[in-house]
Design a protein around this motif. Structure first.
Motif, PDB file in Angstrom:
ATOM      1  N   THR A   1      10.844   4.545   5.383  1.00 45.49           N
ATOM      2  CA  THR A   1      10.378   5.208   6.599  1.00 45.49           C
ATOM      3  C   THR A   1       8.908   5.594   6.466  1.00 45.49           C
ATOM      4  OG1 THR A   1      12.547   6.237   6.485  1.00 45.49           O
ATOM      5  CG2 THR A   1      11.115   6.946   8.280  1.00 45.49           C
ATOM      6  N   CYS A   2       8.513   6.059   5.274  1.00 44.79           N
ATOM      7  CA  CYS A   2       7.124   6.465   5.062  1.00 44.79           C
ATOM      8  C   CYS A   2       6.351   5.421   4.242  1.00 44.79           C
ATOM      9  CB  CYS A   2       7.073   7.810   4.349  1.00 44.79           C
ATOM     10  SG  CYS A   2       7.837   9.125   5.314  1.00 44.79           S
ATOM     11  N   HIS A   3       6.900   5.021   3.111  1.00 45.86           N
ATOM     12  CA  HIS A   3       6.151   4.122   2.214  1.00 45.86           C
ATOM     13  C   HIS A   3       6.202   2.671   2.673  1.00 45.86           C
ATOM     14  CE1 HIS A   3       5.262   7.306  -0.655  1.00 45.86           C
ATOM     15  NE2 HIS A   3       6.523   7.687  -0.581  1.00 45.86           N
ATOM     16  N   GLN A   4       6.953   2.378   3.713  1.00 42.27           N
ATOM     17  CA  GLN A   4       7.078   1.047   4.331  1.00 42.27           C
ATOM     18  C   GLN A   4       7.913   0.096   3.474  1.00 42.27           C
ATOM     19  OE1 GLN A   4       5.636   0.691   7.664  1.00 42.27           O
ATOM     20  NE2 GLN A   4       5.825   2.833   7.121  1.00 42.27           N
ATOM     21  N   LEU A   5       8.518  -0.876   4.148  1.00 40.65           N
ATOM     22  CA  LEU A   5       9.436  -1.803   3.470  1.00 40.65           C
ATOM     23  C   LEU A   5       8.739  -2.574   2.348  1.00 40.65           C
ATOM     24  CD1 LEU A   5      11.679  -3.312   6.305  1.00 40.65           C
ATOM     25  CD2 LEU A   5      12.447  -2.097   4.259  1.00 40.65           C
ATOM     26  N   ASP A   6       7.441  -2.861   2.516  1.00 40.86           N
ATOM     27  CA  ASP A   6       6.721  -3.610   1.480  1.00 40.86           C
ATOM     28  C   ASP A   6       6.021  -2.683   0.483  1.00 40.86           C
ATOM     29  OD1 ASP A   6       4.709  -2.559   3.017  1.00 40.86           O
ATOM     30  OD2 ASP A   6       3.806  -4.477   3.567  1.00 40.86           O
ATOM     31  N   GLY A   7       6.290  -1.377   0.569  1.00 39.01           N
ATOM     32  CA  GLY A   7       5.734  -0.430  -0.395  1.00 39.01           C
ATOM     33  C   GLY A   7       4.241  -0.181  -0.231  1.00 39.01           C
ATOM     34  N   ALA A   8       3.634  -0.721   0.817  1.00 34.86           N
ATOM     35  CA  ALA A   8       2.172  -0.618   0.966  1.00 34.86           C
ATOM     36  C   ALA A   8       1.726   0.736   1.495  1.00 34.86           C
ATOM     37  CB  ALA A   8       1.664  -1.733   1.895  1.00 34.86           C
ATOM     38  N   GLY A   9       2.662   1.544   1.995  1.00 31.03           N
ATOM     39  CA  GLY A   9       2.294   2.836   2.559  1.00 31.03           C
ATOM     40  C   GLY A   9       1.493   2.683   3.841  1.00 31.03           C
ATOM     41  N   ILE A  10       0.909   3.797   4.316  1.00 31.22           N
ATOM     42  CA  ILE A  10       0.055   3.763   5.506  1.00 31.22           C
ATOM     43  C   ILE A  10      -1.214   4.523   5.164  1.00 31.22           C
ATOM     44  CG2 ILE A  10      -0.179   4.591   7.893  1.00 31.22           C
ATOM     45  CD1 ILE A  10       2.778   4.047   8.296  1.00 31.22           C
ATOM     46  N   ALA A  11      -2.359   3.868   5.371  1.00 29.17           N
ATOM     47  CA  ALA A  11      -3.644   4.417   4.942  1.00 29.17           C
ATOM     48  C   ALA A  11      -3.806   5.862   5.400  1.00 29.17           C
ATOM     49  CB  ALA A  11      -4.785   3.556   5.494  1.00 29.17           C
ATOM     50  N   ASN A  12      -4.253   6.702   4.491  1.00 28.60           N
ATOM     51  CA  ASN A  12      -4.560   8.115   4.734  1.00 28.60           C
ATOM     52  C   ASN A  12      -3.327   8.996   4.971  1.00 28.60           C
ATOM     53  OD1 ASN A  12      -7.359   7.502   4.669  1.00 28.60           O
ATOM     54  ND2 ASN A  12      -7.197   6.811   6.814  1.00 28.60           N
ATOM     55  N   VAL A  13      -2.161   8.417   5.096  1.00 22.39           N
ATOM     56  CA  VAL A  13      -0.985   9.219   5.420  1.00 22.39           C
ATOM     57  C   VAL A  13       0.074   9.144   4.310  1.00 22.39           C
ATOM     58  CG1 VAL A  13       0.675   9.781   7.204  1.00 22.39           C
ATOM     59  CG2 VAL A  13      -1.419   8.562   7.822  1.00 22.39           C
ATOM     60  N   PHE A  14       0.515   7.926   4.021  1.00 20.53           N
ATOM     61  CA  PHE A  14       1.543   7.734   2.990  1.00 20.53           C
ATOM     62  C   PHE A  14       0.985   6.843   1.883  1.00 20.53           C
ATOM     63  CE2 PHE A  14       4.021   8.111   7.042  1.00 20.53           C
ATOM     64  CZ  PHE A  14       4.427   9.417   6.824  1.00 20.53           C
ATOM     65  N   PRO A  15       0.950   7.329   0.647  1.00 20.62           N
ATOM     66  CA  PRO A  15       0.374   6.517  -0.437  1.00 20.62           C
ATOM     67  C   PRO A  15       1.214   5.278  -0.726  1.00 20.62           C
ATOM     68  CG  PRO A  15       1.417   8.498  -1.327  1.00 20.62           C
ATOM     69  CD  PRO A  15       1.463   8.628   0.162  1.00 20.62           C
ATOM     70  N   PRO A  16       0.585   4.235  -1.261  1.00 25.20           N
ATOM     71  CA  PRO A  16       1.340   3.036  -1.599  1.00 25.20           C
ATOM     72  C   PRO A  16       2.201   3.253  -2.841  1.00 25.20           C
ATOM     73  CG  PRO A  16      -0.941   2.812  -2.312  1.00 25.20           C
ATOM     74  CD  PRO A  16      -0.851   4.109  -1.568  1.00 25.20           C
ATOM     75  N   LEU A  17       3.363   2.630  -2.858  1.00 23.66           N
ATOM     76  CA  LEU A  17       4.144   2.534  -4.097  1.00 23.66           C
ATOM     77  C   LEU A  17       3.877   1.187  -4.748  1.00 23.66           C
ATOM     78  CD1 LEU A  17       7.550   4.036  -2.854  1.00 23.66           C
ATOM     79  CD2 LEU A  17       5.657   5.209  -4.004  1.00 23.66           C
ATOM     80  N   ALA A  18       3.382   0.235  -3.937  1.00 19.89           N
ATOM     81  CA  ALA A  18       3.033  -1.089  -4.447  1.00 19.89           C
ATOM     82  C   ALA A  18       1.781  -0.974  -5.307  1.00 19.89           C
ATOM     83  CB  ALA A  18       2.795  -2.039  -3.276  1.00 19.89           C
ATOM     84  N   GLY A  19       1.884  -1.438  -6.562  1.00 20.76           N
ATOM     85  CA  GLY A  19       0.750  -1.406  -7.478  1.00 20.76           C
ATOM     86  C   GLY A  19       0.136  -0.026  -7.620  1.00 20.76           C
ATOM     87  N   SER A  20       0.947   1.017  -7.539  1.00 22.26           N
ATOM     88  CA  SER A  20       0.424   2.394  -7.589  1.00 22.26           C
ATOM     89  C   SER A  20       0.057   2.772  -9.029  1.00 22.26           C
ATOM     90  CB  SER A  20       1.482   3.363  -7.036  1.00 22.26           C
ATOM     91  OG  SER A  20       1.228   4.679  -7.495  1.00 22.26           O
ATOM     92  N   ASP A  21      -1.224   3.037  -9.267  1.00 24.82           N
ATOM     93  CA  ASP A  21      -1.619   3.457 -10.629  1.00 24.82           C
ATOM     94  C   ASP A  21      -1.001   4.807 -10.978  1.00 24.82           C
ATOM     95  OD1 ASP A  21      -3.180   4.972  -8.911  1.00 24.82           O
ATOM     96  OD2 ASP A  21      -5.104   4.465  -9.842  1.00 24.82           O
ATOM     97  N   PHE A  22      -0.843   5.650  -9.975  1.00 20.93           N
ATOM     98  CA  PHE A  22      -0.243   6.973 -10.190  1.00 20.93           C
ATOM     99  C   PHE A  22       1.209   6.839 -10.672  1.00 20.93           C
ATOM    100  CE2 PHE A  22       2.169  10.657  -8.775  1.00 20.93           C
ATOM    101  CZ  PHE A  22       1.373  11.731  -9.149  1.00 20.93           C
ATOM    102  N   LEU A  23       1.945   5.980 -10.028  1.00 22.85           N
ATOM    103  CA  LEU A  23       3.352   5.765 -10.402  1.00 22.85           C
ATOM    104  C   LEU A  23       3.445   5.137 -11.784  1.00 22.85           C
ATOM    105  CD1 LEU A  23       6.445   5.489  -9.683  1.00 22.85           C
ATOM    106  CD2 LEU A  23       5.872   3.267  -8.721  1.00 22.85           C
ATOM    107  N   ASN A  24       2.666   4.082 -11.993  1.00 20.79           N
ATOM    108  CA  ASN A  24       2.781   3.329 -13.243  1.00 20.79           C
ATOM    109  C   ASN A  24       2.295   4.133 -14.453  1.00 20.79           C
ATOM    110  OD1 ASN A  24       3.949   0.798 -12.358  1.00 20.79           O
ATOM    111  ND2 ASN A  24       2.066   0.533 -11.190  1.00 20.79           N
ATOM    112  N   ALA A  25       1.436   5.122 -14.202  1.00 15.33           N
ATOM    113  CA  ALA A  25       0.943   5.945 -15.309  1.00 15.33           C
ATOM    114  C   ALA A  25       2.079   6.772 -15.923  1.00 15.33           C
ATOM    115  CB  ALA A  25      -0.177   6.862 -14.817  1.00 15.33           C
ATOM    116  N   ASP A  26       3.050   7.158 -15.129  1.00 16.18           N
ATOM    117  CA  ASP A  26       4.130   8.013 -15.629  1.00 16.18           C
ATOM    118  C   ASP A  26       5.367   7.876 -14.729  1.00 16.18           C
ATOM    119  OD1 ASP A  26       5.781   9.906 -16.678  1.00 16.18           O
ATOM    120  OD2 ASP A  26       4.448  11.623 -16.301  1.00 16.18           O
ATOM    121  N   PRO A  27       6.116   6.790 -14.918  1.00 17.94           N
ATOM    122  CA  PRO A  27       7.264   6.547 -14.027  1.00 17.94           C
ATOM    123  C   PRO A  27       8.276   7.693 -14.001  1.00 17.94           C
ATOM    124  CG  PRO A  27       6.787   4.597 -15.318  1.00 17.94           C
ATOM    125  CD  PRO A  27       5.927   5.681 -15.852  1.00 17.94           C
ATOM    126  N   ARG A  28       8.423   8.391 -15.155  1.00 18.73           N
ATOM    127  CA  ARG A  28       9.420   9.472 -15.173  1.00 18.73           C
ATOM    128  C   ARG A  28       9.031  10.630 -14.264  1.00 18.73           C
ATOM    129  NH1 ARG A  28      12.293  10.725 -20.637  1.00 18.73           N
ATOM    130  NH2 ARG A  28      13.051   8.663 -21.196  1.00 18.73           N
TER     131      ARG A  28
END
Ligand code: CU
Length: 508
Positions: A407-434
């Motif tokens: 609903t927010c991060h979008q089906l392709d994980g790309a997010g929406i600019a300025n509103v919902f961050p991407p999960l696709a190739g997210s450096d924030f996520l990959n830095a610490d998945p836990r």
């Protein structure tokens, strides 16, 4: 002002006095003296329901499992109708990867649909299968007589009982088990519908369906996997874990959806077994042309949502003008989207852009209710055997991601600019998945920088998802869209759940 009011009051008094003084014989002619019998006749009240002794040889009732309805009786005279119903205690799916020991009339929830004609004599046989553990009986709301059959039908496992009643009132009636503890027997699925047709039958329609709502109480949370026992405390508190149409989440979804064609008239016999909750029955994108509220004789037209009380029913009718998927739900919305009270009517046929120009219903509207392919239950099955593969986790996670995170991060994980961050190739996520486990459970507020872009927004806690679901979703995310891979286990999620407090208002 005061004068005017005063005058008004005096006028009213005068009228009242004059009214009182009017002689009785000056009232309009006494039309009511013919009305009661006319009323009884055209409503088919019980006084008119005895159409004499049954004629012809006894007829075995056609019984159907929901959503099917038996054909009209199409008879011109009363008959003796034999109904043979067997109680079975069976373990069946209540949701994907979740089973429940249902107590049933006929092997399924709701119980078999029974269709007779007003004036029929019904010879009822109740069998209690020898493998069952509990005694049961039946109370049919269509019966005139103390207990509605309950006192004549108490039946131990391996036994059967028999009683006979005349169907004096027309209408659509609930039947249910009435063995103590009654709430528990009903809460385990012991209810169904019996239709008593008026002597002339119901007006013909193109499709008839049998849908019955019920609320269920399990020890585990909503969608917590495995065999779930009944929870008496939750039932007493009316704190339903599931609210369902036809006894399982997804019973009327995808290839099990109700089906009709453009231009057809549809009739739904909608019952509510309860044991506790009243249904606000609604079909998204349709207006009921006709409703027989509480399944009584009088008809109401152009209704959006109709109430179906526990232990009651309604008949709704509508013509389908436009193709597409129509959603059946209890419009008490957390029941629909968080407890399972959701089904589908799929209508095929020609578009009619004059009536409706829009696109098909958005899949994200339904979210993970669609449960395609059974991926979640495959993962649950593997997990229960202690051999959950990463492939099964990813497949289940993909299903669950749709309509929750998407609903927010979008089906392709790309997010929406300025509103919902991407999960696709997210450096924030990959830095610490836990760290993401805590984000999903407890939400995220404040500044966060993802791939060089700053977001300062709010992600709500998603702690209503169970540990398996969160583990599978994150595993799917980590293995999609150029992320670095890896795996999250349900045990890791439960550890974070235990170690961190939920924000106020979040699900526990
Ligand atoms: Cu029972």
């Amino acid at each position: 002002m005061i004068d005017a009011t005063d005058r008004n009051i005096r006028t009213l008094w005068l009228l009242a006095i004059v009214g009182c003084q009017q002689p009785v014989q000056e009232r309009p002619p006494a039309a009511p003296s013919v009305a009661p019998s006319a009323l009884a006749r055209d409503t088919g009240g019980s006084g008119q329901g005895d159409l004499g002794p049954p004629q012809g040889p006894p007829i075995d009732a056609v019984l159907t499992a929901a959503p099917q309805v038996p054909p009209p009786t199409a008879r011109k005279q009363p008959a003796k109708v034999v109904v043979a119903l067997e109680v079975r205690e069976v373990e069946l799916p209540i949701s994907e990867g979740v089973t429940y020991t249902f107590w049933t009339f006929g092997g399924r929830v709701p119980g078999s649909f029974i269709r007779v004609r007003q004036g029929d004599t019904v010879e009822f046989h109740l069998r209690n299968h020898p493998d069952n553990k509990m005694p049961h009986n039946i109370d049919l709301h269509a019966v005139t007589g103390p207990g509605g059959g309950a006192s004549s039908s108490f039946t131990a496992p391996g036994h059967q009982s028999q009683f006979t009643f005349k169907a004096l009132n027309r209408g659509l009636f609930v039947y249910h088990c009435a063995t103590a503890p009654v709430g528990m027997h009903v809460g385990n699925g012991m209810y169904g519908l019996i239709l008593v047709e008026p002597p002339e039958g119901l007006e013909p329609v193109d499709r008839e369906f049998y849908v019955m709502q019920g609320d269920f109480y399990t020890v585990g949370k909503y969608r917590e996997k495995g065999l779930q026992p009944f929870d008496m405390q939750k039932a007493i508190e009316e704190n339903a874990t599931y609210v369902l149409f036809n006894g399982s989440e997804g019973a009327l979804v995808d290839d099990r959806a109700l089906k009709a064609k453009v231009g057809e008239r549809v009739r739904i016999f909608i019952g509510n077994g309860g044991p506790n909750l009243t249904s606000s029955f609604h079909v998204i994108g349709e207006i009921f042309d006709r409703v027989y509220p509480e399944a009584g004789t009088r008809m109401q037209e152009n209704v959006q949502t109709t109430m179906v009380p526990a232990g009651g029913a309604a008949i709704v009718e509508f013509k389908v003008e436009v193709p597409g998927t129509y959603i059946l739900l209890d419009h008490a919305l957390f029941r629909a989207f968080n407890k399972g009270a959701l089904g589908m009517l799929k209508v095929e046929g020609e578009e009619n852009k004059d009536v409706y120009s829009g696109k098909e219903i958005d899949s994200s509207y339904l979210g993970d209710m669609m449960m395609p392919g059974g991926a979640v239950s495959v993962a649950a099955e593997q997990a229960s055997q202690g051999e959950l593969t990463i492939e099964a986790q990813i497949a289940a996670g993909k299903t669950l991601f749709t309509g929750t995170c998407s609903t927010c991060h979008q089906l392709d994980g790309a997010g929406i600019a300025n509103v919902f961050p991407p999960l696709a190739g997210s450096d924030f996520l990959n830095a610490d998945p836990r760290r993401a486990i805590g984000i999903v459970l407890n939400g995220l507020i404040g500044k966060v920088t993802v791939n060089g872009q700053e977001f300062n927004s709010v992600m709500p806690p998603m702690s209503q998802l169970n540990d398996d679901a969160i583990a599978n979703i994150l595993t799917y995310v980590l293995n999609s869209w150029g992320n670095k891979g890896g795996r999250i286990a349900a045990a890791q999620v439960s550890a974070v759940r235990a170690a961190t407090p939920r924000p106020a208002g979040a699900a526990h």
